[in-house]
Design an enzyme around this catalytic site. Structure first.
Site, PDB file in Angstrom:
ATOM      1  N   ARG A  35      19.633  12.019   7.479  1.00  0.00           N
ATOM      2  CA  ARG A  35      18.588  13.027   7.679  1.00  0.00           C
ATOM      3  C   ARG A  35      19.171  14.420   7.940  1.00  0.00           C
ATOM      4  NH1 ARG A  35      14.594   9.226  11.240  1.00  0.00           N
ATOM      5  NH2 ARG A  35      13.423   8.408   9.484  1.00  0.00           N
ATOM      6  N   LYS A 221       2.387  -7.757   4.845  1.00  0.00           N
ATOM      7  CA  LYS A 221       0.949  -7.882   5.108  1.00  0.00           C
ATOM      8  C   LYS A 221       0.070  -7.123   4.132  1.00  0.00           C
ATOM      9  CE  LYS A 221       1.265  -8.737   9.997  1.00  0.00           C
ATOM     10  NZ  LYS A 221       1.140  -8.170  11.336  1.00  0.00           N
ATOM     11  N   GLY A 377       9.850   2.799   4.079  1.00  0.00           N
ATOM     12  CA  GLY A 377      10.500   1.804   4.937  1.00  0.00           C
ATOM     13  C   GLY A 377      11.460   0.842   4.281  1.00  0.00           C
ATOM     14  N   GLY A 400       6.778   6.852   6.797  1.00  0.00           N
ATOM     15  CA  GLY A 400       5.341   6.982   7.074  1.00  0.00           C
ATOM     16  C   GLY A 400       4.689   8.054   6.223  1.00  0.00           C
TER      17      GLY A 400
HETATM   18  P1  AMP Z   1       6.233  -4.268   5.280  1.00  0.00           P
HETATM   19  O1  AMP Z   1       6.715  -3.615   6.546  1.00  0.00           O
HETATM   20  O2  AMP Z   1       4.840  -4.732   5.320  1.00  0.00           O
HETATM   21  O3  AMP Z   1       6.583  -3.469   4.046  1.00  0.00           O
HETATM   22  O4  AMP Z   1       7.056  -5.617   5.161  1.00  0.00           O
HETATM   23  C1  AMP Z   1       8.430  -5.678   5.043  1.00  0.00           C
HETATM   24  C2  AMP Z   1       8.853  -7.031   5.491  1.00  0.00           C
HETATM   25  O5  AMP Z   1       8.214  -7.993   4.705  1.00  0.00           O
HETATM   26  C3  AMP Z   1      10.327  -7.302   5.378  1.00  0.00           C
HETATM   27  O6  AMP Z   1      10.863  -7.394   6.650  1.00  0.00           O
HETATM   28  C4  AMP Z   1      10.386  -8.640   4.653  1.00  0.00           C
HETATM   29  O7  AMP Z   1      11.279  -9.556   5.243  1.00  0.00           O
HETATM   30  C5  AMP Z   1       8.977  -9.163   4.782  1.00  0.00           C
HETATM   31  N1  AMP Z   1       8.615 -10.127   3.745  1.00  0.00           N
HETATM   32  C6  AMP Z   1       8.657  -9.981   2.414  1.00  0.00           C
HETATM   33  N2  AMP Z   1       8.298 -11.117   1.802  1.00  0.00           N
HETATM   34  C7  AMP Z   1       8.005 -12.008   2.759  1.00  0.00           C
HETATM   35  C8  AMP Z   1       7.573 -13.380   2.752  1.00  0.00           C
HETATM   36  N3  AMP Z   1       7.372 -14.009   1.625  1.00  0.00           N
HETATM   37  N4  AMP Z   1       7.361 -13.975   3.939  1.00  0.00           N
HETATM   38  C9  AMP Z   1       7.572 -13.306   5.085  1.00  0.00           C
HETATM   39  N5  AMP Z   1       7.985 -12.026   5.162  1.00  0.00           N
HETATM   40  C10 AMP Z   1       8.197 -11.386   4.010  1.00  0.00           C
END
Ligand code: AMP
Length: 423
Positions: A35, A221, A377, A400
């Site tokens: 950064r 999610k 992220g 973000g």
């Molecule tokens: P997000 O912050 O929602 O972008 O999610 C990122 C996280 O999703 C990472 O830490 C990944 O390990 C997790 N992730 C991706 N695929 C899966 C999965 N099939 N089951 C559980 N976690 C997952």
């Protein structure tokens, strides 16, 4: 609008908002200076013009003055990178900052203490008791908003021009990231080089994408990506959905997903998204099979499962070869690609294959002439981990801020400099 490249800073003082929110180890050594490096072109341009800079940043999330979050920890490194002996003010609107800013000579730089040591930076009251009444909360909010004006005006008084180069905080309507712009006329406020690059990348993808335009969304999610999906359905030709968020879709379709990650309350919305995509002519590509594990660990036993038929005791953790083949075909035909979110639990090396393969496809598509933007992220962490960051068109520095931009929200840090409204 004014542009940093055209502006001659000779004899002028510039207040430059940067994002020096770098990670520090327990001895306050910087563990990743990306950064700081990202803001160097802007700072160097001003100094080499014969201007001087008053640098403002936040570090961490202090709830008041807290030595742990002092920017004095980074002063030596900033001086080395900038090749200038950067001065330090141990406050932002106190005597130290005032005297040093006033005495600043052409070619000199001053770093202010952490802006978030002041509640006025964020404009949120601090130290309120949890059980404070609504009236007390309201009065405190009003008071901090009032003193925020004085704080902002004071910061602005140090400089002849305002430069915002902090994309990482562009989604915040804080004193130094947005409100301060009001104290400078159109000719004396502008984006720094980093901000310009980020905005150009966003516009290339969200305003005028060359088609076919494909978004690859992954992550854990659905709930955290709903607004993004809805906004993208109006823009993309293809939407690849991978990672943990896919399983809510499969369950909603009546599939058996074993112990895979899912959000029951989002199942109706998942079906709605599929229907909306059909109406809008967007091709949604979900995974067809998954590499499942029998526990959430790197050493879990692995089994290839149909995404609609995962046995109990097993959970989908990585993209399967069949899904990757489908996605490869889509990615290779695309002219614009936006990637956000890993398609598997890439932090576990044994389940990182899918995400690494996607990173390779995106890099290959870039080589073939596609414009590719990786943002938000974990996908940035992934592309760095696989050493492919310089093989894609642009990797955003703002987690973000990038996500909110993809959601279609107005970013106050951008709107304020452009003289446009924001909340
Ligand atoms: P997000 O912050 O929602 O972008 O999610 C990122 C996280 O999703 C990472 O830490 C990944 O390990 C997790 N992730 C991706 N695929 C899966 C999965 N099939 N089951 C559980 N976690 C997952």
């Amino acid at each position: 609008m004014q542009s940093i490249d055209k502006f001659n800073f000779a004899g002028k003082k510039a207040f430059v908002r940067v994002d020096f929110n770098v990670p520090l180890d327990e001895n306050f050594n910087i563990t990743d200076d990306t950064r700081i490096r990202a803001a160097l072109p802007t700072l160097k341009k001003i100094l080499s013009d014969g201007g001087s800079v008053i640098i403002g940043s936040h570090l961490g999330r202090p709830k008041g003055v807290d030595a742990k979050f002092s920017l004095k920890h980074i002063i030596k490194h900033v001086s080395e990178l900038l090749n200038v002996d950067v001065q330090f003010a141990n406050d932002c609107i106190g005597e130290d900052a005032g005297v040093k800013a006033a005495a600043l000579q052409p070619g000199e730089a001053l770093l202010l203490e952490n802006l978030r040591f002041y509640a006025e930076e964020e404009g949120k009251p601090r130290g309120l008791a949890d059980d404070a009444s609504d009236d007390v909360k309201k009065a405190a909010k009003k008071a901090v908003k009032e003193s925020q004006k004085e704080f902002t005006k004071h910061l602005a008084s140090y400089a002849d021009a305002y430069v915002n180069d902090a994309f990482g905080t562009a989604h915040r309507a804080h004193a130094s990231t947005a409100l301060i712009a009001d104290y400078f006329d159109t000719d004396h406020k502008m984006f720094g080089y980093l901000m310009e690059k980020e905005i150009k990348a966003l516009n290339k993808v969200l305003e005028a994408p060359e088609r076919p335009f494909t978004a690859i969304l992954g992550g854990s999610k659905v709930s955290s990506k709903i607004t993004i999906i809805e906004n993208l359905l109006d823009k993309v030709d293809n939407l690849i959905i991978g990672g943990g968020m896919g399983f809510t879709f499969f369950k909603a379709q009546g599939g058996k997903i074993g112990d895979s990650l899912h959000e029951d309350e989002y199942m109706p919305l998942a079906l709605e998204i599929l229907e909306k995509a059909k109406q809008k002519g967007v091709n949604i590509s979900l995974s067809v099979a998954t590499v499942a594990g029998n526990s959430f660990s790197n050493d879990a036993e692995q089994k290839l499962c149909d995404t609609h038929n995962i046995p109990d005791g097993w959970e989908g953790m990585d993209a399967s070869p069949a899904s990757l083949e489908n996605w490869k075909e889509i990615i290779m035909k695309s002219k614009t690609i936006l990637w956000n979110g890993p398609v598997g639990v890439f932090e576990f090396p044994n389940f990182a294959h899918g995400t690494e393969t996607i990173a390779q496809y995106v890099a290959e598509a870039t080589e073939k002439g596609a414009y590719t933007l990786v943002g938000g992220g974990d996908s940035v962490a992934a592309i760095n981990k696989f050493g492919l960051a310089d093989k894609v068109s642009y990797v955003s520095t703002g987690g973000g801020a990038m996500l909110e931009a993809i959601e279609g929200k107005v970013l106050p840090g951008i709107a304020a400099v452009e003289g446009k409204p924001y909340k």
